[in-house]
Design a protein around this motif. Sequence first.
Motif, short mmCIF file in Angstrom:
data_model
loop_
_atom_site.label_atom_id
_atom_site.label_comp_id
_atom_site.label_asym_id
_atom_site.label_seq_id
_atom_site.Cartn_x
_atom_site.Cartn_y
_atom_site.Cartn_z
N GLU A 167 0.85 -1.19 0.00
CA GLU A 167 0.00 0.00 0.00
C GLU A 167 0.89 1.24 0.00
OE1 GLU A 167 -2.72 -0.04 3.24
OE2 GLU A 167 -3.72 -1.90 2.60
N LEU A 168 0.52 2.20 -0.84
CA LEU A 168 1.21 3.48 -0.91
C LEU A 168 0.24 4.57 -0.51
CD1 LEU A 168 3.66 5.25 -1.75
CD2 LEU A 168 2.65 5.32 -4.05
N ASP A 169 0.55 5.28 0.57
CA ASP A 169 -0.31 6.36 1.07
C ASP A 169 -1.74 5.88 1.26
OD1 ASP A 169 1.85 8.14 1.07
OD2 ASP A 169 1.52 8.65 -1.04
N GLY A 170 -1.88 4.66 1.80
CA GLY A 170 -3.19 4.10 2.12
C GLY A 170 -3.92 3.44 0.97
N LYS A 171 -3.30 3.39 -0.21
CA LYS A 171 -3.94 2.81 -1.39
C LYS A 171 -3.16 1.59 -1.86
CE LYS A 171 -5.13 3.90 -6.20
NZ LYS A 171 -5.07 4.94 -7.27
N GLU A 172 -3.88 0.49 -2.10
CA GLU A 172 -3.21 -0.72 -2.59
C GLU A 172 -2.70 -0.51 -4.02
OE1 GLU A 172 -4.59 -5.13 -3.99
OE2 GLU A 172 -5.19 -4.54 -1.95
N VAL A 173 -1.40 -0.79 -4.24
CA VAL A 173 -0.81 -0.58 -5.56
C VAL A 173 -0.17 -1.84 -6.15
CG1 VAL A 173 -0.44 1.90 -5.28
CG2 VAL A 173 1.31 0.29 -4.49
N VAL A 174 0.12 -2.85 -5.31
CA VAL A 174 0.68 -4.11 -5.79
C VAL A 174 0.11 -5.26 -4.97
CG1 VAL A 174 2.76 -5.44 -6.33
CG2 VAL A 174 2.86 -2.96 -6.34
N ARG A 175 -0.20 -6.37 -5.65
CA ARG A 175 -0.64 -7.58 -4.96
C ARG A 175 -0.19 -8.78 -5.79
NH1 ARG A 175 -4.72 -9.51 -1.29
NH2 ARG A 175 -5.27 -7.35 -0.82
N LYS A 176 0.37 -9.78 -5.11
CA LYS A 176 0.76 -11.02 -5.79
C LYS A 176 0.64 -12.20 -4.84
CE LYS A 176 4.94 -12.48 -6.56
NZ LYS A 176 5.05 -13.66 -5.67
N LEU A 177 0.46 -13.39 -5.44
CA LEU A 177 0.45 -14.62 -4.66
C LEU A 177 1.84 -14.85 -4.09
CD1 LEU A 177 -0.99 -17.26 -3.78
CD2 LEU A 177 -0.18 -18.27 -5.93
N SER A 178 1.93 -15.05 -2.79
CA SER A 178 3.22 -15.25 -2.15
C SER A 178 3.77 -16.64 -2.45
CB SER A 178 3.10 -15.06 -0.63
OG SER A 178 4.33 -15.35 0.00
N ASP A 179 5.08 -16.71 -2.67
CA ASP A 179 5.73 -18.00 -2.88
C ASP A 179 5.80 -18.82 -1.60
OD1 ASP A 179 6.14 -17.06 -5.43
OD2 ASP A 179 8.27 -16.63 -5.15
N ARG A 180 5.61 -18.16 -0.47
CA ARG A 180 5.66 -18.85 0.83
C ARG A 180 4.48 -18.44 1.67
NH1 ARG A 180 11.71 -20.05 2.84
NH2 ARG A 180 10.44 -21.14 4.38
N ALA A 181 4.05 -19.39 2.53
CA ALA A 181 2.93 -19.12 3.43
C ALA A 181 3.33 -19.23 4.90
CB ALA A 181 1.79 -20.10 3.15
N ASP A 182 4.55 -19.69 5.17
CA ASP A 182 4.99 -19.91 6.56
C ASP A 182 5.60 -18.66 7.17
OD1 ASP A 182 7.10 -20.13 4.77
OD2 ASP A 182 8.19 -21.61 5.98
N PHE A 183 4.77 -17.63 7.31
CA PHE A 183 5.27 -16.37 7.87
C PHE A 183 5.57 -16.48 9.36
CE2 PHE A 183 3.61 -15.02 3.86
CZ PHE A 183 4.43 -13.96 3.49
N ASN A 184 5.20 -17.58 9.99
CA ASN A 184 5.58 -17.81 11.39
C ASN A 184 7.09 -17.98 11.53
OD1 ASN A 184 5.13 -20.32 9.92
ND2 ASN A 184 5.61 -21.36 11.85
N LYS A 185 7.80 -18.13 10.42
CA LYS A 185 9.26 -18.28 10.43
C LYS A 185 9.97 -17.07 9.81
CE LYS A 185 8.94 -23.32 9.92
NZ LYS A 185 9.34 -24.47 9.05
N ALA A 186 9.22 -16.04 9.48
CA ALA A 186 9.80 -14.91 8.74
C ALA A 186 10.34 -13.82 9.66
CB ALA A 186 8.75 -14.32 7.80
N CYS A 187 11.30 -13.07 9.14
CA CYS A 187 11.76 -11.84 9.79
C CYS A 187 11.33 -10.67 8.92
CB CYS A 187 13.29 -11.84 9.93
SG CYS A 187 14.17 -11.45 8.39
N THR A 188 11.60 -9.47 9.38
CA THR A 188 11.35 -8.29 8.56
C THR A 188 12.54 -7.35 8.63
OG1 THR A 188 9.74 -6.57 8.04
CG2 THR A 188 10.21 -6.94 10.36
N LYS A 189 12.66 -6.48 7.64
CA LYS A 189 13.81 -5.59 7.58
C LYS A 189 13.44 -4.28 6.91
CE LYS A 189 15.39 -7.60 3.19
NZ LYS A 189 16.41 -8.43 2.52
N ALA A 190 14.26 -3.26 7.15
CA ALA A 190 14.13 -1.96 6.50
C ALA A 190 15.49 -1.61 5.91
CB ALA A 190 13.68 -0.90 7.50
N VAL A 191 15.52 -1.22 4.61
CA VAL A 191 16.79 -1.08 3.90
C VAL A 191 16.81 0.22 3.10
CG1 VAL A 191 18.37 -2.12 2.23
CG2 VAL A 191 16.96 -3.60 3.70
N ILE A 192 17.93 0.91 3.17
CA ILE A 192 18.24 2.04 2.30
C ILE A 192 19.51 1.67 1.56
CG2 ILE A 192 18.86 4.49 2.20
CD1 ILE A 192 17.31 4.77 4.89
N SER A 193 19.50 1.68 0.21
CA SER A 193 20.63 1.09 -0.50
C SER A 193 20.96 1.83 -1.80
CB SER A 193 20.33 -0.37 -0.83
OG SER A 193 19.34 -0.47 -1.84
#
Length: 378
Positions: A263-289
Amino acid sequence: MKRIIAAIVLCLILSGISWADTASPPQLQIAGKSVGFNSETGFPYIGDNGRAMMPLRACLSAIGCQVDWNQTEQTASLNKGAVKIEVPVDQKYIYVNQKMIQTDCAAVLKNGRIYLPLRAVMEAFGYIVEWNNETKTVVAEQLTAANINGGTTGIFSRRQLQFEGFNGIEGDVTLPYVTLGEKGDCPYVYFGLDWEDDKGNAEGGFQFIEDAAHAGYNKWAVFMRQGNSWLNGSNEFLEQGSKHHLKLYADNISENRVELVIELDGKEVVRKLSDRADFNKACTKAVISMAMSKVFDGSNCSSQAIGAKLENVKVSTVKTKDYAGFDQYELYHKWNPLAGAHGMSFGTVDCTSDYVHYKEDGSVSIYKDNGQSTVNSI
């Protein structure tokens, strides 16, 4: 015999020596070489809090750092290259280029020397610090593009949380101003959801458009990437220096179907079927590159991205519906001595500290430090 033992104990008390001091002190190893200590430098010891307390001057001098002491302020000043650190005694913080960094253990003044755990100050100078409990050794390795996971692809500031079941991240993003020194270099600002096996990792955020033939040339666009799939958010192009709210999350459609959403500024702009469903094992990150068109060797990037900012960053987990502050969770960083040619750093890292610079207002800039920059660096 009892009188002899009592006399020994009394002597130890009167001389100011504790039982912890008489135990084998922790050791320090930097880049595979042991650092020696003596009565003049002071000996490391294990504090009451269980932390390895290391003599500051001896340890930092070992990496070529200038160490000065301000008696009036009861503060040590550390200088090396563009990095300047102030370490006040009895305070759970340090200043890195005038920016306050919280620590979990205060520096102490003992027998005329400052002692502290090394992690915070060594990381600011571009080292990763680990504790080898088996050998009771603090192990420090200097981080380079070659021993940072993903480091040869370019420059980045990566803040990553533990693999503890994260399924969403959002925040306010100020897009940096860009000057490209070489064709093919491309800056990004994005959030990510990763797995420890490095399969199916998802990234979503902003990509700079450096192609002069593109309609959005010299502006920013939204993207999502997972595996070999790359999706663009819309035909909306964003100005350098503009501020937007970005949200990347997993949407559970059914038991076996999860979709990734931006979502960009409260509006959905991209959606796709995830290759994985086991988000109980996922981490998250924030990157500037700044991704490079050639292999980054630690000194060969002339492109710049100035003034990126991530604010009000919050995350969600599979166990909670509400979003909570990113800083409330433990950062993930790991040194694997068996990875790569000489070991590899994973997770939270700056690649490298010579290029990643922080200002007091919280903004992050990427540029090569030549000692004449106008942006405060970390």
